[in-house]
Design an enzyme around this catalytic site. Structure first.
Site, PDB file in Angstrom:
ATOM      1  N   LYS A   1       4.755  11.041 -10.651  1.00  0.00           N
ATOM      2  CA  LYS A   1       3.807  10.318  -9.797  1.00  0.00           C
ATOM      3  C   LYS A   1       4.600   9.403  -8.882  1.00  0.00           C
ATOM      4  O   LYS A   1       5.714   8.995  -9.224  1.00  0.00           O
ATOM      5  CB  LYS A   1       2.865   9.463 -10.657  1.00  0.00           C
ATOM      6  CG  LYS A   1       1.592   9.055  -9.948  1.00  0.00           C
ATOM      7  CD  LYS A   1       0.519  10.121 -10.066  1.00  0.00           C
ATOM      8  CE  LYS A   1      -0.713   9.797  -9.291  1.00  0.00           C
ATOM      9  NZ  LYS A   1      -1.789  10.772  -9.565  1.00  0.00           N
TER      10      LYS A   1
ATOM     11  N   ASP B   1      -3.363  11.283  -3.773  1.00  0.00           N
ATOM     12  CA  ASP B   1      -4.068  10.472  -4.770  1.00  0.00           C
ATOM     13  C   ASP B   1      -4.783   9.406  -3.932  1.00  0.00           C
ATOM     14  O   ASP B   1      -5.046   9.640  -2.737  1.00  0.00           O
ATOM     15  CB  ASP B   1      -3.079   9.861  -5.790  1.00  0.00           C
ATOM     16  CG  ASP B   1      -3.782   9.274  -7.026  1.00  0.00           C
ATOM     17  OD1 ASP B   1      -4.174  10.049  -7.910  1.00  0.00           O
ATOM     18  OD2 ASP B   1      -3.971   8.056  -7.082  1.00  0.00           O
TER      19      ASP B   1
HETATM   20  P1  NDP Z   1      -9.554   8.230  -2.390  1.00  0.00           P
HETATM   21  O1  NDP Z   1      -8.583   7.300  -1.770  1.00  0.00           O
HETATM   22  O2  NDP Z   1     -10.006   9.418  -1.638  1.00  0.00           O
HETATM   23  O3  NDP Z   1     -10.854   7.443  -2.857  1.00  0.00           O
HETATM   24  C1  NDP Z   1     -10.786   6.385  -3.742  1.00  0.00           C
HETATM   25  C2  NDP Z   1     -12.158   5.768  -3.860  1.00  0.00           C
HETATM   26  O4  NDP Z   1     -12.145   4.785  -4.884  1.00  0.00           O
HETATM   27  C3  NDP Z   1     -12.560   5.041  -2.580  1.00  0.00           C
HETATM   28  O5  NDP Z   1     -13.946   5.016  -2.465  1.00  0.00           O
HETATM   29  C4  NDP Z   1     -11.994   3.646  -2.853  1.00  0.00           C
HETATM   30  O6  NDP Z   1     -12.620   2.637  -2.100  1.00  0.00           O
HETATM   31  C5  NDP Z   1     -12.291   3.489  -4.329  1.00  0.00           C
HETATM   32  N1  NDP Z   1     -11.315   2.575  -4.922  1.00  0.00           N
HETATM   33  C6  NDP Z   1      -9.966   2.695  -4.875  1.00  0.00           C
HETATM   34  N2  NDP Z   1      -9.379   1.671  -5.493  1.00  0.00           N
HETATM   35  C7  NDP Z   1     -10.365   0.886  -5.924  1.00  0.00           C
HETATM   36  C8  NDP Z   1     -10.393  -0.330  -6.630  1.00  0.00           C
HETATM   37  N3  NDP Z   1      -9.263  -0.940  -7.010  1.00  0.00           N
HETATM   38  N4  NDP Z   1     -11.627  -0.859  -6.940  1.00  0.00           N
HETATM   39  C9  NDP Z   1     -12.757  -0.241  -6.547  1.00  0.00           C
HETATM   40  N5  NDP Z   1     -12.791   0.918  -5.867  1.00  0.00           N
HETATM   41  C10 NDP Z   1     -11.614   1.463  -5.558  1.00  0.00           C
HETATM   42  O7  NDP Z   1      -8.883   8.650  -3.783  1.00  0.00           O
HETATM   43  P2  NDP Z   1      -9.274   9.866  -4.748  1.00  0.00           P
HETATM   44  O8  NDP Z   1     -10.716  10.158  -4.655  1.00  0.00           O
HETATM   45  O9  NDP Z   1      -8.294  10.929  -4.535  1.00  0.00           O
HETATM   46  O10 NDP Z   1      -8.944   9.215  -6.173  1.00  0.00           O
HETATM   47  C11 NDP Z   1      -9.932   8.589  -6.986  1.00  0.00           C
HETATM   48  C12 NDP Z   1      -9.471   8.597  -8.429  1.00  0.00           C
HETATM   49  O11 NDP Z   1      -9.304   9.947  -8.871  1.00  0.00           O
HETATM   50  C13 NDP Z   1      -8.119   7.929  -8.700  1.00  0.00           C
HETATM   51  O12 NDP Z   1      -8.154   7.350  -9.982  1.00  0.00           O
HETATM   52  C14 NDP Z   1      -7.154   9.094  -8.697  1.00  0.00           C
HETATM   53  O13 NDP Z   1      -5.986   8.799  -9.419  1.00  0.00           O
HETATM   54  C15 NDP Z   1      -7.994  10.138  -9.391  1.00  0.00           C
HETATM   55  N6  NDP Z   1      -7.610  11.530  -9.190  1.00  0.00           N
HETATM   56  C16 NDP Z   1      -7.451  12.066  -7.955  1.00  0.00           C
HETATM   57  C17 NDP Z   1      -7.136  13.396  -7.814  1.00  0.00           C
HETATM   58  C18 NDP Z   1      -7.043  14.051  -6.477  1.00  0.00           C
HETATM   59  O14 NDP Z   1      -6.847  15.259  -6.444  1.00  0.00           O
HETATM   60  N7  NDP Z   1      -7.191  13.348  -5.372  1.00  0.00           N
HETATM   61  C19 NDP Z   1      -6.887  14.253  -8.980  1.00  0.00           C
HETATM   62  C20 NDP Z   1      -7.140  13.615 -10.238  1.00  0.00           C
HETATM   63  C21 NDP Z   1      -7.472  12.294 -10.317  1.00  0.00           C
HETATM   64  P3  NDP Z   1     -11.994   2.171  -0.688  1.00  0.00           P
HETATM   65  O15 NDP Z   1     -12.440   3.160   0.308  1.00  0.00           O
HETATM   66  O16 NDP Z   1     -12.533   0.812  -0.496  1.00  0.00           O
HETATM   67  O17 NDP Z   1     -10.505   2.184  -0.883  1.00  0.00           O
HETATM   68  O1  2IT Z   2      -4.003  12.543 -10.651  1.00  0.00           O
HETATM   69  C1  2IT Z   2      -3.881  13.713 -10.255  1.00  0.00           C
HETATM   70  O2  2IT Z   2      -3.916  14.682 -11.009  1.00  0.00           O
HETATM   71  C2  2IT Z   2      -3.679  13.916  -8.808  1.00  0.00           C
HETATM   72  N1  2IT Z   2      -3.707  12.951  -8.045  1.00  0.00           N
HETATM   73  C3  2IT Z   2      -3.411  15.293  -8.287  1.00  0.00           C
HETATM   74  C4  2IT Z   2      -1.964  15.642  -8.431  1.00  0.00           C
HETATM   75  C5  2IT Z   2      -1.550  16.929  -7.784  1.00  0.00           C
HETATM   76  O3  2IT Z   2      -0.341  17.192  -7.833  1.00  0.00           O
HETATM   77  O4  2IT Z   2      -2.368  17.663  -7.250  1.00  0.00           O
END
Ligand code: NDP
Ligand code: 2IT
Length: 452
Positions: free
Chosen positions: A125, A165
């Site tokens: 990561k 992420d």
């Molecule tokens: P994005 O940046 O697309 O979206 C994140 C969302 O969560 C936004 O709405 C953001 O609000 C909100 N957010 C972020 N930080 C905080 C915080 N500290 N408090 C409250 N709200 C918050 O990220 P993702 O959707 O990609 O990721 C969301 C979660 O999913 C994370 O935990 C990530 O690690 C996990 N994840 C992501 C994967 C992926 O493929 N993208 C895969 C597996 C897990 P704002 O717009 O205000 O920042």
């Molecule tokens: O937390 C996660 O699994 C991710 N942000 C996706 C990682 C990836 O390599 O697609």
């Protein structure tokens, strides 16, 4: 004292300034206790102690210039945690809260998640404390170039393959990949989540959110249920949240919340397809805030400064299915208690470690269906793995092919987690099952290599 207890104590002592990492280690190792007895060879080889120490940690300076010519310095990270079963693989997070402990917790979780996907990927990561909010496209471009100017020497299609992420989506991956390609003069699968025009996979943007809902459907099916007519709460409004909502709607669920870091929206009429399109445009194209939702749909309510979970607790809203898709430690014990009291059926984690340890204990004691992050959100990295496969084969699969593989992988993760839970004396405990199943493959590979 068991070796696991010794290791948890050592991590608390050595990494006392990394609360999220300690939390992740405590959660994972705490569920691995039954493996100590069945596998004395792991104890002898000190696998538990070795697995909490990253292979390497890279920390670097990221200097960049804003639109006015002012110079800023951010900190960049890449934690290459474990490559026993494949090249390091895992996302990059750009968020002001990013620090070593957060990247280590995410990298540690990624080891077991990636193992569960059945694909050959190790755990890693990275990211930076850079805040993309309020920055122009050009500023984001200059920052990502500066980030890649150092990162490029540590990654490669067979070494370490980053992806997105929080704060790293299609725009950032485009800049990162463009710069890597330029300075290495190579067009390889070194990043995933790429655009379709330059080596990306269909369904990768949707994969995490869709996978969460496929996992939820598999869990509900064990109780003869599905999502039709269920009231669903989703936190976040980003990549994972958007596609979790999309797939929930396809299965006939009623989604009543979305949020961002400033506040939460509750729409008791349900966020339908048209409203979701509005949110997607708001967040992805206009890069706006979720509070604008209530200007467009005035019957909905916006709660400034509150999380979805605060609102559900404070307003006593009844929830069938909870899908946290924002960030770590967003659900605390009191949030979990309020939902469980109100008849929660299932909580399935889209975000990484969204429930703190108190909340997890409440789910476990109450008997609600609990789908832990490393199993439930593994669809994203699984399709990243499929993107790597397509890049190596120099071909691309259709939407239907990738979606079918994603469904199959999520079903396998579900079944394997349940099977491992039963085999190790914790029937129905997806958390223990996922951790053990993910761990065993990595531990056996580490054992095979000797002491390295
Ligand atoms: P994005 O940046 O697309 O979206 C994140 C969302 O969560 C936004 O709405 C953001 O609000 C909100 N957010 C972020 N930080 C905080 C915080 N500290 N408090 C409250 N709200 C918050 O990220 P993702 O959707 O990609 O990721 C969301 C979660 O999913 C994370 O935990 C990530 O690690 C996990 N994840 C992501 C994967 C992926 O493929 N993208 C895969 C597996 C897990 P704002 O717009 O205000 O920042
Ligand atoms: O937390 C996660 O699994 C991710 N942000 C996706 C990682 C990836 O390599 O697609």
């Amino acid at each position: 004292m068991s070796q696991i207890d010794e290791v948890i104590a050592k991590v608390k002592e050595k990494d006392g300034d990394q609360p999220e990492f300690i939390e992740a280690v405590t959660e994972v190792l705490g569920t691995l206790r039954p493996t100590e007895e069945k596998h004395p060879e792991f104890v002898k080889a000190k696998i538990y102690e070795r697995i909490v120490e990253p292979d390497r940690v890279i920390i670097f300076r990221v200097p960049w210039e804003d639109d006015k010519g002012e110079i800023h310095v951010n900190r960049g990270f890449r934690v290459q945690f474990n490559n026993a079963i494949g090249p390091y693989k895992g996302g990059l997070r750009f968020h002001p809260s990013v620090n070593l402990g957060i990247i280590k917790f995410l990298g540690f979780e990624q080891i077991f998640k990636n193992s569960l996907t059945t694909l050959p990927m190790g755990g890693g990561k990275g990211g930076s404390d850079f805040n993309p909010k309020g920055k122009s496209d050009r500023e984001v471009m200059r920052f990502t170039y500066a980030f890649m100017r150092e990162l490029f020497r540590h990654i490669g299609p067979d070494t370490d393959v980053p992806a997105g992420d929080i704060g790293v989506g299609a725009r950032e991956i485009g800049y990162l990949y463009g710069y890597y390609k330029k300075i290495k003069n190579e067009h390889t699968g070194v990043l995933t989540g790429k655009g379709l025009e330059y080596g990306g996979s269909l369904i990768r943007p949707e994969a995490t959110g869709y996978g969460v809902v496929y996992f939820t459907m598999n869990m509900l099916a064990t109780k003869g249920m599905d999502l039709k007519g269920k009231t669903i709460v989703v936190s976040g409004a980003g990549n994972v949240a958007q596609y979790a909502v999309e797939k929930s709607l396809e299965y006939g669920g009623k989604v009543i919340t979305m949020s961002d870091s400033n506040g939460a929206v509750v729409d008791m009429d349900g966020i339908d397809r048209g409203k979701l399109d509005y949110v997607m445009d708001l967040k992805n194209v206009r890069r706006g805030r979720i509070r604008e939702y209530v200007q467009k749909y005035p019957h909905a309510k916006y709660y400034e400064g509150k999380s979805v979970w605060d609102v559900i607790r404070d307003e006593g809203i009844k929830v069938d299915v909870a899908l946290p898709c924002a960030t770590q430690n967003e659900i605390h014990g009191d949030h979990a208690e309020a939902m469980v009291k109100n008849g929660l059926i299932a909580i399935v984690e889209g975000a990484n470690m969204p429930s703190n340890l108190d909340a997890i204990h409440i789910y476990q004691d109450s008997g609600v269906l609990f789908g832990p992050a490393k199993a439930a959100n593994a669809g994203g990295v699984a399709v990243s793995g499929l993107e790597m496969t397509q890049n190596s084969m120099r071909l691309s699969w259709t939407r239907e092919e990738v979606d079918a593989k994603l469904r199959e992988i999520m079903k396998k993760i579900h079944d394997t987690s349940l099977e491992a839970a039963a085999a190790y004396g914790k029937p129905g405990d997806y958390l223990t099952g996922a951790n053990i199943a993910g761990f065993l493959k990595v531990a056996k590979a580490m054992l095979a290599y000797g002491v390295v």
